[in-house]
Design a protein around this motif. Structure first.
Motif, short mmCIF file in Angstrom:
data_model
loop_
_atom_site.label_atom_id
_atom_site.label_comp_id
_atom_site.label_asym_id
_atom_site.label_seq_id
_atom_site.Cartn_x
_atom_site.Cartn_y
_atom_site.Cartn_z
N ILE A 158 -5.62 -2.12 -2.45
CA ILE A 158 -5.10 -3.30 -1.76
C ILE A 158 -4.32 -2.83 -0.53
CG2 ILE A 158 -4.95 -4.65 -3.89
CD1 ILE A 158 -1.83 -4.35 -3.60
N ILE A 159 -4.32 -3.66 0.49
CA ILE A 159 -3.57 -3.37 1.72
C ILE A 159 -2.59 -4.51 1.92
CG2 ILE A 159 -3.72 -2.90 4.19
CD1 ILE A 159 -6.66 -2.09 3.75
N ASN A 160 -1.31 -4.21 1.84
CA ASN A 160 -0.28 -5.24 1.89
C ASN A 160 1.00 -4.68 2.52
OD1 ASN A 160 0.92 -7.84 1.16
ND2 ASN A 160 2.10 -6.68 -0.34
N PRO A 161 1.49 -5.31 3.60
CA PRO A 161 0.91 -6.39 4.39
C PRO A 161 -0.47 -6.02 4.93
CG PRO A 161 3.22 -6.15 4.93
CD PRO A 161 2.86 -4.97 4.08
N GLY A 162 -1.28 -7.05 5.14
CA GLY A 162 -2.70 -6.82 5.34
C GLY A 162 -3.12 -6.41 6.73
N ASN A 163 -3.96 -5.42 6.76
CA ASN A 163 -4.71 -5.03 7.95
C ASN A 163 -6.18 -5.08 7.54
OD1 ASN A 163 -5.68 -3.92 10.35
ND2 ASN A 163 -5.32 -1.82 9.70
N PRO A 164 -6.96 -5.98 8.13
CA PRO A 164 -6.78 -6.60 9.44
C PRO A 164 -6.32 -8.06 9.43
CG PRO A 164 -9.06 -6.78 8.79
CD PRO A 164 -8.35 -6.11 7.64
N CYS A 165 -5.95 -8.61 8.29
CA CYS A 165 -5.82 -10.06 8.18
C CYS A 165 -4.43 -10.62 8.47
CB CYS A 165 -6.25 -10.51 6.79
SG CYS A 165 -7.96 -10.07 6.40
N GLY A 166 -3.39 -9.77 8.40
CA GLY A 166 -2.04 -10.27 8.63
C GLY A 166 -1.46 -11.01 7.44
N ASN A 167 -2.04 -10.84 6.25
CA ASN A 167 -1.54 -11.50 5.05
C ASN A 167 -0.39 -10.71 4.43
OD1 ASN A 167 -4.17 -9.88 4.57
ND2 ASN A 167 -3.03 -9.65 2.65
N VAL A 168 0.45 -11.41 3.65
CA VAL A 168 1.50 -10.78 2.85
C VAL A 168 1.43 -11.42 1.47
CG1 VAL A 168 3.97 -10.36 2.56
CG2 VAL A 168 2.97 -10.35 4.86
N TYR A 169 1.17 -10.61 0.44
CA TYR A 169 0.96 -11.15 -0.90
C TYR A 169 2.27 -11.51 -1.59
CZ TYR A 169 -3.87 -9.56 -0.47
OH TYR A 169 -5.16 -9.37 -0.04
N THR A 170 2.23 -12.58 -2.37
CA THR A 170 3.39 -12.99 -3.15
C THR A 170 3.58 -12.09 -4.36
OG1 THR A 170 2.11 -14.49 -4.56
CG2 THR A 170 3.00 -15.41 -2.49
N TYR A 171 4.77 -12.13 -4.91
CA TYR A 171 5.07 -11.39 -6.15
C TYR A 171 4.08 -11.80 -7.24
CZ TYR A 171 7.77 -9.73 -10.19
OH TYR A 171 8.18 -9.10 -11.35
N HIS A 172 3.83 -13.09 -7.35
CA HIS A 172 2.96 -13.60 -8.41
C HIS A 172 1.54 -13.07 -8.27
CE1 HIS A 172 1.49 -16.29 -11.50
NE2 HIS A 172 0.69 -16.92 -10.65
N HIS A 173 1.02 -13.04 -7.02
CA HIS A 173 -0.35 -12.55 -6.81
C HIS A 173 -0.44 -11.05 -7.09
CE1 HIS A 173 -4.43 -12.74 -5.43
NE2 HIS A 173 -4.22 -11.87 -4.47
N LEU A 174 0.55 -10.30 -6.65
CA LEU A 174 0.56 -8.85 -6.93
C LEU A 174 0.62 -8.57 -8.43
CD1 LEU A 174 2.98 -7.68 -4.10
CD2 LEU A 174 0.52 -7.25 -4.21
N GLU A 175 1.38 -9.38 -9.14
CA GLU A 175 1.45 -9.22 -10.60
C GLU A 175 0.08 -9.47 -11.24
OE1 GLU A 175 4.59 -10.49 -14.06
OE2 GLU A 175 3.88 -12.08 -12.71
#
Length: 417
Positions: free
Chosen positions: A184-201
């Motif tokens: 996983i790439i977080n914060p995201g390259n190339p999309c600029g996304n930042v995953y929530t705690y819940h999604h990472l869990e």
């Protein structure tokens, strides 16, 4: 023997045919000269190098720390292959600040930028029949490393309609007993996304259920300016073993210093088994890390950089991301499914039906470079055809001018009504 040679050659072909970001950007720059309008300076919105902009300065603390380490005369020799102990201690402490457990220097290995950390992670996990799960769109260095290491790549999609979240159902379908890691790439390259705690869990629990580990590429760590705060994947190290890859490059605006790290987040001790530890150490014996004096400066860089510097960088990224999104709204042939939450780039979808003589994203980017001297990255380079990646870590005036040129390009190539 012949089958082994043929198999090796096939993997080498895959490696040499893999698109790299730097490779395609260099071709785009060359194409500018083919039809260059001398009145237009080149505007690059393609490379994730914030030092190209005066709007993103580095911190004087970092420069002074490196200069003092060099002039001390104490760091002209070789560093230990895992890295200078004081640098590893500083990185361990820095990362531990946001974890529910403490890292030690034994968990940290210094690499020559995050790119080398990527190669190390793939190399250490490679074995006959292995496969690795990579995001699409993603960072093509992973594919390149996997091809050289003869590791099969299986792509899972990021979902633009859900803020580029991981398609967990796809991961369940793709993984098998030979899956060695989920990237996983977080914060995201190339999309600029930042995953929530819940999604990472959820990602951690999915990886655990599948019996694999997570490689967390956090080279853009802490560069989050939207609604979601940055949460390091290592927080979930008690659920699933995590290899954290990071560097000074983006947060401290010093990508050319090539100071990265490869860190084992594993309070349960999977990576501490003697054979695993020995394998990691022996592999690092093969490598050359960053310059010793750069490593020596790390403790001071980490501990003495003031929070105001980080806040300023975040504010500037938020500002330029907003400019980019505003300009996109005024260009009918491109659209973004969501505003970026972090990092320095975003993915934008092309509507080719509104363009008369543009065949795909690569054609769009090369004609744009020739006609408008604007460099952006075709989405094909990061795994998403007929999208483009725009880097917004640029001077606001250059960003606005670049986007206005894209608008002019659209108007010139728009489908006739």
């Amino acid at each position: 023997m012949e089958s082994v040679v043929v198999g090796t050659m096939n993997h080498e072909y895959k490696a040499t045919s893999t698109i790299t970001i730097k490779g395609i950007l260099s071709l785009l720059v060359e194409s500018v000269g083919e039809n260059k309008d001398e009145s237009k300076s080149v505007i690059s919105l393609g490379m994730g190098d914030p030092t190209l902009s005066t709007f993103f300065p580095n911190t004087k603390v970092a420069e002074e720390a490196v200069a003092d380490a060099l002039h001390s005369g104490n760091f002209h020799g070789y560093a230990p292959t895992a890295g200078l102990l004081q640098a590893r201690n500083a990185i361990a402490k820095y990362l531990s600040n946001e974890l529910p457990y403490e890292l030690s220097s034994d968990d940290v290995f210094i690499t020559c930028g995050c790119t080398q950390a990527i190669d190390v992670s793939v190399a250490l996990l490679a074995r006959p029949g292995a496969n690795i799960l990579l995001p699409r769109p993603g960072f093509p260095i992973y594919e390149l490393c996997a091809a050289f290491r003869q590791v099969e790549v299986r792509h899972y999609d990021l979902l633009p309609e859900k803020g580029w979240e991981v398609d967990l159902d796809a991961i369940e379908a793709l993984a098998d007993q030979n899956t060695v890691a989920l990237v996983i790439i977080n914060p995201g390259n190339p999309c600029g996304n930042v995953y929530t705690y819940h999604h990472l869990e959820k990602i951690a629990k999915t990886a655990k259920r599948l019996g694999t580990i997570v490689i967390a590429d956090e080279v853009y760590g802490h560069l989050a300016f939207g609604d979601n705060p940055f949460v390091p994947m290592g927080v979930f190290g008690s659920i699933v073993p995590v290899l954290t890859l990071g560097s000074l490059s983006k947060r401290w605006i010093v990508p050319g210093w090539r100071l990265g790290w490869f860190v084992t987040n594993d309070p349960s001790g999977t990576f501490r088994k003697p054979k695993v530890v020995e394998r990691i150490k022996k592999y690092f014996d093969l490598l050359g890390g960053p310059a010793t004096f750069i490593q020596a400066a790390v403790p001071r860089i980490i501990t003495q950089t003031e929070e105001v510097f980080f806040r300023k960088t975040i504010d500037n990224l938020r500002h330029t991301a907003d400019i980019c999104c505003q300009e996109i709204e005024d260009i009918p042939c491109i659209s973004s499914p969501c505003k970026p939450q972090g990092s320095m780039a975003m993915m934008v979808e092309l509507n080719l039906s509104l363009l008369e003589d543009i065949s795909d994203d690569i054609d769009f980017c090369f004609k744009l470079a020739k006609e408008e001297s604007v460099i952006i990255l075709p989405g094909t380079a990061v795994g998403l055809k007929d999208w483009i990646r725009i880097t917004f870590a640029a001077d606001p005036s250059a960003l606005r001018e670049g986007m206005q040129r894209i608008k002019s390009f659209y108007q010139r190539h728009a489908t006739k009504q």
